[in-house]
Structures are given as C-alpha cells and as structure tokens.
Design an enzyme around this catalytic site. Structure first.
Site, PDB file in Angstrom:
ATOM      1  N   HIS A  90      -6.971  11.124   1.056  1.00 21.38           N
ATOM      2  CA  HIS A  90      -7.337  10.322   2.227  1.00 21.38           C
ATOM      3  C   HIS A  90      -6.210  10.267   3.252  1.00 21.38           C
ATOM      4  O   HIS A  90      -6.427   9.872   4.396  1.00 21.38           O
ATOM      5  CB  HIS A  90      -7.799   8.915   1.820  1.00 21.38           C
ATOM      6  N   ASP A 133     -12.938   8.974  -4.944  1.00 21.15           N
ATOM      7  CA  ASP A 133     -12.799   9.689  -6.206  1.00 21.15           C
ATOM      8  C   ASP A 133     -12.023  10.991  -5.981  1.00 21.15           C
ATOM      9  O   ASP A 133     -12.146  11.618  -4.928  1.00 21.15           O
ATOM     10  CB  ASP A 133     -14.186   9.993  -6.780  1.00 21.15           C
ATOM     11  N   GLN A 228      -0.638  -0.852   2.127  1.00 21.47           N
ATOM     12  CA  GLN A 228      -0.829   0.116   3.192  1.00 21.47           C
ATOM     13  C   GLN A 228       0.509   0.759   3.570  1.00 21.47           C
ATOM     14  O   GLN A 228       1.501   0.081   3.783  1.00 21.47           O
ATOM     15  CB  GLN A 228      -1.455  -0.557   4.426  1.00 21.47           C
ATOM     16  N   GLY A 229       0.517   2.071   3.635  1.00 21.77           N
ATOM     17  CA  GLY A 229       1.739   2.824   3.891  1.00 21.77           C
ATOM     18  C   GLY A 229       2.306   3.467   2.643  1.00 21.77           C
ATOM     19  O   GLY A 229       3.166   4.333   2.710  1.00 21.77           O
ATOM     20  N   ASP A 230       1.826   3.031   1.450  1.00 21.53           N
ATOM     21  CA  ASP A 230       2.278   3.606   0.181  1.00 21.53           C
ATOM     22  C   ASP A 230       1.368   4.725  -0.322  1.00 21.53           C
ATOM     23  O   ASP A 230       1.740   5.452  -1.249  1.00 21.53           O
ATOM     24  CB  ASP A 230       2.349   2.524  -0.902  1.00 21.53           C
ATOM     25  N   SER A 231       0.169   4.849   0.256  1.00 28.86           N
ATOM     26  CA  SER A 231      -0.798   5.843  -0.202  1.00 28.86           C
ATOM     27  C   SER A 231      -0.158   7.208  -0.410  1.00 28.86           C
ATOM     28  O   SER A 231       0.689   7.645   0.367  1.00 28.86           O
ATOM     29  CB  SER A 231      -1.919   6.001   0.827  1.00 28.86           C
TER      30      SER A 231
END
Length: 276
Positions: A90, A133, A228-231
C-alpha cells in the site's frame, strides 16, 4: 407513465444513491487506515514516529530504511541484500518507481546517510487493496548498496515458519507518535509481544478480521504501537524479519494490536523475485 409513478421512482433512485454513498468503498468498511503518510508535508499529521517507544540509533536497526516519495518520508522498509528492499504494497500502490527513493544509514528520515533511487517495484500478485491482504512490495534499487555498521541486510524466516504467541518483537520507524511535544527527527522503536491469531481476528471482526498472511503484535492495554508513517517498516524477532507494518485501528489503542504482514507466508515469493 403517470406523474405519481415518476415521482416515486425518482425518490427510490435517490434513496438507493444515498445508501450507496453512505456505504462508501469496500476498503473503508473492511479496514481502518493503513499506516503510511499520504501527504508527508501536511503539518496536520503531526510528528512522525512510533507511539510509546524510545529513540534509537540506526546502527541498532541497520536494515531500516526510509521510503521517500518525491524527497519526503512516506513509509519504512527493510534491506534484504545490496539490491532489494521489502516494504508494504500500500506504500507503493499506483506510484511510478522514479518517484521513489530510499534513505539508508541515517537515524533521520530527512537527512544523512545515503539516498538511492528505486528502479523497479514488484508488488505481491495477491495484494488486495480492499482487505490489505498480502501487503508486500519488493523495491529493486538502481545502485548496489555498500554495507557498514549502519547498513546491513536483515535475516528472513523460512517459508511458513511459525512465530510463537507472546514473542517479544521490535518495531521501528518514523511513524506518528501522537505527541506534539516530540521531535519528528530521529528514528524510534518499541518492543511489543505477538498476539494469538484467533484473539486478533476476534478483535478486528467488525473490520473483516485478519487473514493467514497477517500477524498481530501489541499489548491488550495498548500504549505501544506502530502508526501512520511506519507502514512497510520492520517487525523483528530474534534477529529475523517476521512482519511488515501494515494497518490497525487507531494507534496503540487498547484491545486493537497492530497488524503486520507475515513475512514467512511469502518467503518463496521473495526468493523467486529477488534472489534473497
């Protein structure tokens, strides 16, 4: 057709349209927001770090990278070898490779270290943006990396290698801290235990649950989590990359552990596409 019938049909169409608008796209019903920064320069997003964690030097997690989108931090990632990085699908979905680069060997996402452009993005063929997924993407770099004490590849698990419930893991990155008083400059980490798969599935039942390609980690009382920002960033246990930061309800919320993409599920896919 009479005027009354026309009016009734028009009212019915309006009701259906209104219901569809309220329902929204399936992804909003199935999953909370993924953990990337869609607009890194937006000051309303606040700081960009792990919640409830502590500052670290990149030499403690030398596999950590900042995935940059037009020179701004967007996501995290992990070094696999001198040509490949693993992140979340993503983070790269719909983005052309030339807009992406990775910063390595720096504890700061905005300066220092080395910046290398991305040459190619390989998203997992089973990635589903609606359910998140198989949230994996491989980044092929334009140049080869030189390893040092601040840039090193991370070890990978074997295909389908299990992770025991309660295993203490380390998640790192520059994600939102939910604290305006904390600087957004330096890398942070948090230690969180893995969560029983069935318990996590029940916790997220109203969001569609979790799949076998996912792994959960966190405390029941919350307090420590990716955000948010760690993805795309690493979840490491006993020196192995067991998870990729993916999604979750809020950040560090009681009863809602962080959800990670389970690396052992795609070990063969990683090998086939990167040679690692």
């Amino acid at each position: 057709m009479s005027f009354k019938i026309v009016v009734l049909l028009s009212l019915l169409a309006a009701v259906i349209a209104c219901a569809q608008a309220k329902a929204g796209p399936r992804s909003r019903l199935m999953r909370p927001l993924p953990r990337y920064l869609p607009r890194p320069s937006n000051p309303a997003l606040g700081g960009v770090r792990i919640v409830g964690g502590f500052e670290i030097d990149v030499s403690e997690t030398p596999y950590q990278v900042s995935l940059q989108y037009y020179n701004s931090h967007r996501c995290g990632g992990s070094v696999l070898n001198n040509k490949w990085v693993l992140t979340a699908a993503h983070c790269t979905d719909g983005i052309v490779p030339y807009a992406l680069a990775v910063r390595l060997g720096s504890s700061r996402h905005a300066s220092g270290g080395t910046v290398v452009n991305v040459a190619n993005v390989v998203q997992h063929p089973n990635y589903d943006s609606a359910t998140t997924d198989f949230d994996f993407a491989l980044l092929e770099l334009e140049g080869e990396l030189s390893f040092s004490d601040v840039v090193q590849p991370v070890a990978l698990p074997e295909q389908d290698e299990p992770v025991e419930d309660g295993t203490l893991t380390t998640v790192s990155g520059w994600g939102n801290t939910q604290s305006a008083s904390e600087s957004n400059a330096v890398l942070r980490a948090a230690n969180v235990p893995t969560v029983n798969q069935q318990e996590c599935d029940q916790a997220y039942e109203s969001f569609g649950g979790v799949t076998d390609s996912m792994l959960c980690a966190g405390y029941k009382h919350g307090g420590k989590d990716a955000c948010q920002g760690d993805s795309g960033g690493p979840l490491v246990a006993e020196g192995k990359l067991v998870g990729v930061v993916s999604w979750g309800y809020g950040c560090a919320m009681p009863g809602y552990p962080g959800v990670y993409s389970r690396v052992a599920v795609v070990r063969e896919w990683v090998r086939e596409n990167s040679g690692v």
